[in-house]
Design a protein around this motif. Structure first.
Motif, mmCIF file in Angstrom:
data_model
loop_
_atom_site.group_PDB
_atom_site.id
_atom_site.type_symbol
_atom_site.label_atom_id
_atom_site.label_comp_id
_atom_site.label_asym_id
_atom_site.label_seq_id
_atom_site.Cartn_x
_atom_site.Cartn_y
_atom_site.Cartn_z
ATOM 1 N N PHE A 240 90.611 40.397 -82.780
ATOM 2 C CA PHE A 240 89.405 39.578 -82.855
ATOM 3 C C PHE A 240 88.689 39.567 -81.504
ATOM 4 C CE2 PHE A 240 91.820 37.589 -86.374
ATOM 5 C CZ PHE A 240 90.851 37.682 -87.370
ATOM 6 N N PRO A 241 87.362 39.768 -81.501
ATOM 7 C CA PRO A 241 86.600 39.782 -80.237
ATOM 8 C C PRO A 241 86.632 38.423 -79.529
ATOM 9 C CG PRO A 241 85.326 40.726 -82.047
ATOM 10 C CD PRO A 241 86.523 40.078 -82.668
ATOM 11 N N ARG A 242 86.234 38.426 -78.262
ATOM 12 C CA ARG A 242 86.299 37.201 -77.462
ATOM 13 C C ARG A 242 85.332 36.128 -77.923
ATOM 14 N NH1 ARG A 242 86.715 39.544 -71.239
ATOM 15 N NH2 ARG A 242 88.727 40.622 -71.498
ATOM 16 N N TRP A 243 84.242 36.528 -78.591
ATOM 17 C CA TRP A 243 83.226 35.544 -78.963
ATOM 18 C C TRP A 243 83.591 34.761 -80.220
ATOM 19 C CZ3 TRP A 243 81.362 36.669 -83.770
ATOM 20 C CH2 TRP A 243 81.430 37.986 -84.199
ATOM 21 N N PRO A 245 85.663 31.926 -81.743
ATOM 22 C CA PRO A 245 86.485 30.793 -81.305
ATOM 23 C C PRO A 245 87.830 30.746 -82.032
ATOM 24 C CG PRO A 245 84.237 30.097 -81.823
ATOM 25 C CD PRO A 245 84.382 31.499 -82.320
ATOM 26 N N PHE A 246 88.845 30.303 -81.309
ATOM 27 C CA PHE A 246 90.195 30.076 -81.828
ATOM 28 C C PHE A 246 90.947 31.364 -82.191
ATOM 29 C CE2 PHE A 246 87.549 26.463 -83.331
ATOM 30 C CZ PHE A 246 88.054 25.492 -82.468
ATOM 31 N N LEU A 247 90.227 32.440 -82.523
ATOM 32 C CA LEU A 247 90.892 33.670 -82.949
ATOM 33 C C LEU A 247 90.825 34.770 -81.900
ATOM 34 C CD1 LEU A 247 89.657 33.896 -86.664
ATOM 35 C CD2 LEU A 247 91.889 33.131 -85.847
ATOM 36 N N ARG A 248 90.032 34.564 -80.850
ATOM 37 C CA ARG A 248 89.829 35.608 -79.843
ATOM 38 C C ARG A 248 91.163 36.125 -79.308
ATOM 39 N NH1 ARG A 248 87.794 30.952 -77.042
ATOM 40 N NH2 ARG A 248 85.684 31.698 -77.531
ATOM 41 N N GLY A 249 91.274 37.443 -79.280
ATOM 42 C CA GLY A 249 92.463 38.081 -78.742
ATOM 43 C C GLY A 249 93.614 38.211 -79.719
#
Length: 322
Positions: A240-243, A245-249
């Protein structure tokens, strides 16, 4: 990571995790058989043949179905479904059960549904449900059953198919699927902008007055589909991309990419195969002035097939360990 230098994940773990799929397919078949028996013995609400007033307009392959005959076939398939689901776990009789499962998958996902599935999917984005009826609900019911049978067959497949080292073709076939998504989208966006691409001038003017937003939405869905298809070979399709929320990375669950892609491919194959059938039977014709009405839709069938291959390559890559 080079996708040609991975090794497959142990299939036993995956098969055990999805062991409930075959029993679910068997239970669905039981309900399918009971519904068929109800219609075979004179029950009301038969959604095919005479019970489907739009069958001839939307490419239904079951426009001539009769309740007695179709219901009896459904009842027989329902009775066979339970034993076939149980046989998948037994090596001695697995092969015929797999053949039954794949035939059920293709029949229920491709043969029974018609263009109304993709039509109403597109209209959902505009909040329009006025075309929902009994035949459409029956199609969706069949698609669910076909998906269960396909998943069960895949989970219990013999051997395991090609390993992850053989998916070097994944990238080009993914690009192909993304490109095939564009013809229909470009034509619809052109109409929304007032450009008569492949249609008479008056056709675009009528659209500008009443349905330009619809054309823009349908075209935008195709462009979005092309972008999402590229995610099957991009890092943001795995992490998941950094932008976000909550799922980034976090790792993108395999099913979160595979399930929507296969659903989209099924709808494209359903509708695209009907367009080619209409072309062969002469129900639609194209001229230099009217090719835009149906021509761009001829990319649907190859788009759907390419998307299946691209999704398969993505699955193989993601189910492998470096």
């Amino acid at each position: 990571m080079n996708e040609t230098e991975t090794v497959p994940v142990t299939r036993g773990e995956t098969a055990a995790r999805w062991s409930w799929i075959a029993p679910a397919a068997g239970l669905w078949s039981l309900s399918f058989g009971l519904v068929g028996a109800y219609w075979a013995f004179g029950g009301t609400g038969f959604p095919l043949g005479a019970g489907d007033p739009r069958a001839g307009q939307v490419g239904s392959l079951l426009a001539a179905a009769e309740p007695g005959t179709a219901g009896a076939v459904m009842a027989a398939l329902g009775l066979l479904g339970g034993p076939a689901a149980l046989a998948m776990g037994r090596p001695a009789v697995r092969r015929p059960s797999l053949v039954f499962a794949w035939l059920m998958c293709v029949g229920l996902v491709v043969v029974v549904p018609d263009v109304r599935v993709i039509q109403n999917f597109g209209y959902l984005f505009m909040g329009h449900t006025g075309l929902w009826d009994g035949p459409l609900l029956f199609m969706l019911y069949c698609v669910v059953g076909g998906a269960l049978w396909g998943a069960a067959a895949w989970n219990h497949r013999e051997g395991g198919g090609p390993g992850a080292r053989s998916v070097g073709w994944g990238r080009p076939v993914t690009y192909l699927a993304a490109v095939l998504a564009l013809p229909y989208g470009i034509s619809r966006i052109s109409w929304a902008m007032g450009i008569p691409l492949g249609v008479p001038e008056g056709f675009v003017e009528a659209g500008q007055q009443s349905a330009w937003a619809v054309e823009a939405m349908l075209g935008g869905l195709c462009v979005a589909g092309a972008i999402l298809t590229l995610g099957l070979i991009q890092r943001w399709g795995e992490v998941f991309p950094r932008w976000i929320p909550f799922l980034r990375g976090r790792r993108v669950p395999v099913w979160l990419a595979v399930a929507p892609a296969l659903c989209a491919a099924a709808m494209l194959i359903q509708a695209g195969s009907r367009l080619y059938l209409w072309m062969v039977t002469g129900e639609i014709t194209m001229t230099a002035d009217t090719w835009g009405a149906f021509g761009p839709g001829l990319s649907w069938l190859p788009w759907g097939l390419a998307l299946v291959a691209a999704t398969y390559a993505y699955y193989l890559r993601r189910r492998a360990r470096p």
